[in-house]
Design a protein around this motif. Structure first.
Motif, PDB file in Angstrom:
ATOM      1  N   GLY A   1      -8.179   0.452  -7.133  1.00 34.99           N
ATOM      2  CA  GLY A   1      -7.008   0.749  -6.331  1.00 34.99           C
ATOM      3  C   GLY A   1      -7.294   1.823  -5.297  1.00 34.99           C
ATOM      4  O   GLY A   1      -6.760   1.799  -4.181  1.00 34.99           O
TER       5      GLY A   1
ATOM      6  N   TYR B   1       1.065   8.613  -6.216  1.00 34.70           N
ATOM      7  CA  TYR B   1      -0.380   8.637  -6.402  1.00 34.70           C
ATOM      8  C   TYR B   1      -0.956   7.367  -5.812  1.00 34.70           C
ATOM      9  O   TYR B   1      -0.449   6.278  -6.065  1.00 34.70           O
ATOM     10  CB  TYR B   1      -0.715   8.727  -7.893  1.00 34.70           C
ATOM     11  N   HIS B   2      -2.011   7.526  -5.019  1.00 36.30           N
ATOM     12  CA  HIS B   2      -2.624   6.359  -4.391  1.00 36.30           C
ATOM     13  C   HIS B   2      -4.116   6.303  -4.691  1.00 36.30           C
ATOM     14  O   HIS B   2      -4.902   5.838  -3.862  1.00 36.30           O
ATOM     15  CB  HIS B   2      -2.388   6.403  -2.878  1.00 36.30           C
ATOM     16  N   GLY B   3      -4.522   6.820  -5.841  1.00 40.33           N
ATOM     17  CA  GLY B   3      -5.941   6.893  -6.136  1.00 40.33           C
ATOM     18  C   GLY B   3      -6.487   8.208  -5.624  1.00 40.33           C
ATOM     19  O   GLY B   3      -5.759   9.006  -5.030  1.00 40.33           O
TER      20      GLY B   3
ATOM     21  N   GLU C   1       4.215   4.434  -2.786  1.00 39.22           N
ATOM     22  CA  GLU C   1       4.257   3.513  -3.916  1.00 39.22           C
ATOM     23  C   GLU C   1       5.521   2.682  -3.713  1.00 39.22           C
ATOM     24  O   GLU C   1       6.590   3.232  -3.401  1.00 39.22           O
ATOM     25  CB  GLU C   1       4.337   4.277  -5.240  1.00 39.22           C
TER      26      GLU C   1
ATOM     27  N   ASN D   1       3.895   6.856 -10.870  1.00 38.61           N
ATOM     28  CA  ASN D   1       2.910   7.879 -11.228  1.00 38.61           C
ATOM     29  C   ASN D   1       3.486   9.280 -11.341  1.00 38.61           C
ATOM     30  O   ASN D   1       2.745  10.256 -11.463  1.00 38.61           O
ATOM     31  CB  ASN D   1       1.756   7.857 -10.229  1.00 38.61           C
TER      32      ASN D   1
ATOM     33  N   ASP E   1       2.107   0.460  -1.433  1.00 36.29           N
ATOM     34  CA  ASP E   1       1.100   0.489  -2.498  1.00 36.29           C
ATOM     35  C   ASP E   1       1.703  -0.117  -3.759  1.00 36.29           C
ATOM     36  O   ASP E   1       2.552   0.486  -4.415  1.00 36.29           O
ATOM     37  CB  ASP E   1       0.649   1.942  -2.733  1.00 36.29           C
TER      38      ASP E   1
ATOM     39  N   VAL F   1      -0.306  -1.190  -6.293  1.00 31.16           N
ATOM     40  CA  VAL F   1      -1.393  -1.228  -7.283  1.00 31.16           C
ATOM     41  C   VAL F   1      -0.799  -1.223  -8.695  1.00 31.16           C
ATOM     42  O   VAL F   1      -1.264  -1.947  -9.577  1.00 31.16           O
ATOM     43  CB  VAL F   1      -2.368  -0.047  -7.091  1.00 31.16           C
ATOM     44  N   MET F   2       0.257  -0.443  -8.903  1.00 32.95           N
ATOM     45  CA  MET F   2       0.880  -0.409 -10.225  1.00 32.95           C
ATOM     46  C   MET F   2       1.991  -1.447 -10.366  1.00 32.95           C
ATOM     47  O   MET F   2       2.066  -2.160 -11.366  1.00 32.95           O
ATOM     48  CB  MET F   2       1.448   0.988 -10.503  1.00 32.95           C
TER      49      MET F   2
ATOM     50  N   LYS G   1      -4.876  -3.064 -10.809  1.00 32.08           N
ATOM     51  CA  LYS G   1      -4.364  -3.168 -12.182  1.00 32.08           C
ATOM     52  C   LYS G   1      -4.144  -4.637 -12.630  1.00 32.08           C
ATOM     53  O   LYS G   1      -5.123  -5.300 -12.907  1.00 32.08           O
ATOM     54  CB  LYS G   1      -3.127  -2.289 -12.341  1.00 32.08           C
TER      55      LYS G   1
HETATM   56  C1  LIG Z   1      -3.625   3.281 -10.341  1.00 36.04           C
HETATM   57  C2  LIG Z   1      -3.144   3.433  -8.961  1.00 36.04           C
HETATM   58  C3  LIG Z   1      -4.017   3.591  -7.876  1.00 36.04           C
HETATM   59  C4  LIG Z   1      -5.499   3.799  -8.049  1.00 36.04           C
HETATM   60  O1  LIG Z   1      -6.115   2.696  -8.621  1.00 36.04           O
HETATM   61  P1  LIG Z   1      -7.559   2.919  -9.336  1.00 36.04           P
HETATM   62  O2  LIG Z   1      -7.965   1.534  -9.698  1.00 36.04           O
HETATM   63  O3  LIG Z   1      -7.307   3.817 -10.500  1.00 36.04           O
HETATM   64  O4  LIG Z   1      -8.443   3.539  -8.325  1.00 36.04           O
HETATM   65  C5  LIG Z   1      -3.497   3.600  -6.600  1.00 36.04           C
HETATM   66  N1  LIG Z   1      -2.170   3.473  -6.393  1.00 36.04           N
HETATM   67  C6  LIG Z   1      -1.303   3.337  -7.399  1.00 36.04           C
HETATM   68  C7  LIG Z   1       0.150   3.183  -7.102  1.00 36.04           C
HETATM   69  C8  LIG Z   1      -1.751   3.329  -8.718  1.00 36.04           C
HETATM   70  O5  LIG Z   1      -0.875   3.232  -9.717  1.00 36.04           O
END
Ligand SMILES: *Cc1c(COP(=O)(O)O)cnc(C)c1O
Length: 439
Positions: A121, A148-150, A210, A215, A243, A245-246, A275
């Motif tokens: 992510g 949180y964006h990594g 996000e 996060n 974002d 990712v989650m 994820k």
């Molecule tokens: C987990 C997460 C990330 C980072 O992903 P990684 O695979 O841990 O690098 C980025 N953005 C969000 C919203 C996340 O929850």
């Protein structure tokens, strides 16, 4: 009633060895127990909703690899697909069919037109930011406190997740020149967004958020907040990066976008995923408008690359997971999340512990504070000592929560009635433990 103590000798021995060779004994800070005390459990295996640690203790898993495991541990069909892919070799450094299939699946389920795979992510958001800067020819990035964006340099200002858990304002090692170009605003604050665009609108490359913060615990966007970001960016020639990712393929079948953008009729310029889409292996992605993505090498001038990007085993795991992520899967997860969220709220209320349960789609978390949480300042009013007591009481009764009050609780479609029952039984004891140390 106090349960008989669970053996932890083997976890302790491994943790001691780990600390001698790895900073803090963990390969990602959120796995440490610093915020709750004690020794992280070293897990030997997982099946369905359950984890087994190296001492033989079993736990209902409410972390699910930080949301990645939508279908639970060792799902037979995902395992089979992975095993078959491994048997064909693990990486070729050439294009492969599973990449195309996973890309088609993601483009088919989201508002993005083109997608590029990466391995984490962090890489996804880092690449999306670079692309936004390259596309707009501008440098400034707007983010929100608690998101949180990594661990991207420019995004580690006032971030969530481990950065929030350990109360780190930013981090040493990031040059001022990186964060100088990052403007951090309070989440859910439209007026702050309008002000910053009025002052710096022609310098802003993108707003990254996000889609629904998970996060700092789950903080749903206020109605229309994401739409306002999309509109404001469009009006000023900036890009809106959502974002997911989650939340992607997790908050619902269409992610958080399915809960707001799809209903309200707007779409982000760029999105990031990770994820769930990796099915428990390292795969992540960023994608969006075809004209923006066309600026990426080799089609365009913005460079981005990866030796293991789109790895055939990882993309196969992701594809198998997404194909199995049917409406029924989301219905089950939704039901379990609702049941556990309600029960946690009731147990804490009965014990007199100030708390708020917040959710977006199938994602939920429990804040140990009395007020509704709409931003990071409110999330920070939590009684973390009460959470630590709650966490350990749950762990002692076989329920593994995230070792931080600033994280979402995750369930999977493998959380069956037996797993739910085990959590329900533990909750009143844990709430009582929290009440005893509560302020
Ligand atoms: C987990 C997460 C990330 C980072 O992903 P990684 O695979 O841990 O690098 C980025 N953005 C969000 C919203 C996340 O929850």
């Amino acid at each position: 009633m106090t349960p008989p103590p669970r053996p932890t000798e083997r976890s302790e021995a491994l943790f001691a060895r780990a600390q001698a060779v790895t900073p803090g004994g963990v390969n990602s800070p959120v796995r440490a127990f610093n915020a709750v005390g004690g020794t992280p459990r070293f897990i030997r295996s997982g099946r369905g909703a359950w984890l087994t640690d190296v001492d033989g203790n079993e736990y209902v898993d409410l972390v699910c690899s930080w949301g990645a495991l939508l279908l639970g541990h060792a799902h037979p069909e995902v395992q089979e697909a992975i095993a078959a892919a491994v048997a064909r070799g693990t990486s070729y450094g050439t294009p492969t069919e599973p990449e195309v299939e996973l890309a088609e699946e993601i483009v088919g389920r989201t508002p993005i037109e083109r997608v590029r795979f990466v391995s984490s992510g962090t890489e996804a958001t880092m690449s999306a930011i670079r692309l936004a800067r390259g596309f707009t020819g501008r440098d400034v990035v707007v983010k929100f406190a608690g998101c949180y964006h990594g661990h991207v340099d420019s995004l580690l200002a006032a971030a969530g997740s481990g950065v929030a858990t350990f109360a780190i304002p930013g981090t040493p090692g990031v040059p001022a020149s990186s964060t100088e170009l990052t403007i951090v605003l309070p989440y859910n604050d439209r007026a702050a967004v309008d002000e910053v665009f009025a002052a710096h609108g022609d310098r802003i490359a993108c707003v990254i958020t996000e889609a629904a913060p998970g996060n700092m615990g789950v903080v749903p966007p206020l109605p229309g907040f994401n739409a306002h970001l999309a509109e404001t960016c469009a009006a000023h020639g900036a890009l809106f990066i959502s974002d997911e990712v989650m939340t992607g393929f997790r908050a619902g079948k269409l992610g958080q976008w399915g809960l707001d953008g799809a209903v309200e009729g707007w779409r982000p310029d760029l999105m990031t995923f990770g994820k769930v889409m990796g099915g428990g292996l390292p795969a992540a992605a960023f994608g969006g408008r075809a004209d923006v993505m066309g600026h990426l090498a080799p089609e365009g001038p913005v460079y981005q690359a990866g030796t293991l990007s789109g790895n055939p085993v990882a993309t196969t795991a992701g594809l198998a997971t997404l194909r199995l992520a049917t409406d029924e899967v989301y219905e089950r997860i939704s039901l379990v999340a609702e049941t556990l969220g309600t029960a946690a709220g009731k147990a804490l209320a009965d014990a007199g512990v100030p708390h708020v349960v917040q959710a977006t789609g199938t994602m939920f978390s429990v804040f140990f504070t009395g007020e509704t949480v709409t931003d990071f300042a409110a999330a920070s009013t939590q009684d973390t000592a009460a959470y630590a007591a709650f966490f350990h009481a749950m762990l002692d009764r076989g329920v593994h929560l995230p070792p931080s009050a600033y994280e979402a609780w995750f369930v999977s479609s493998a959380h069956d009635d037996a797993a739910v029952e085990a959590v329900l039984e533990a909750l009143p004891y844990a709430a009582h433990a929290a009440a005893e140390v509560g302020r």
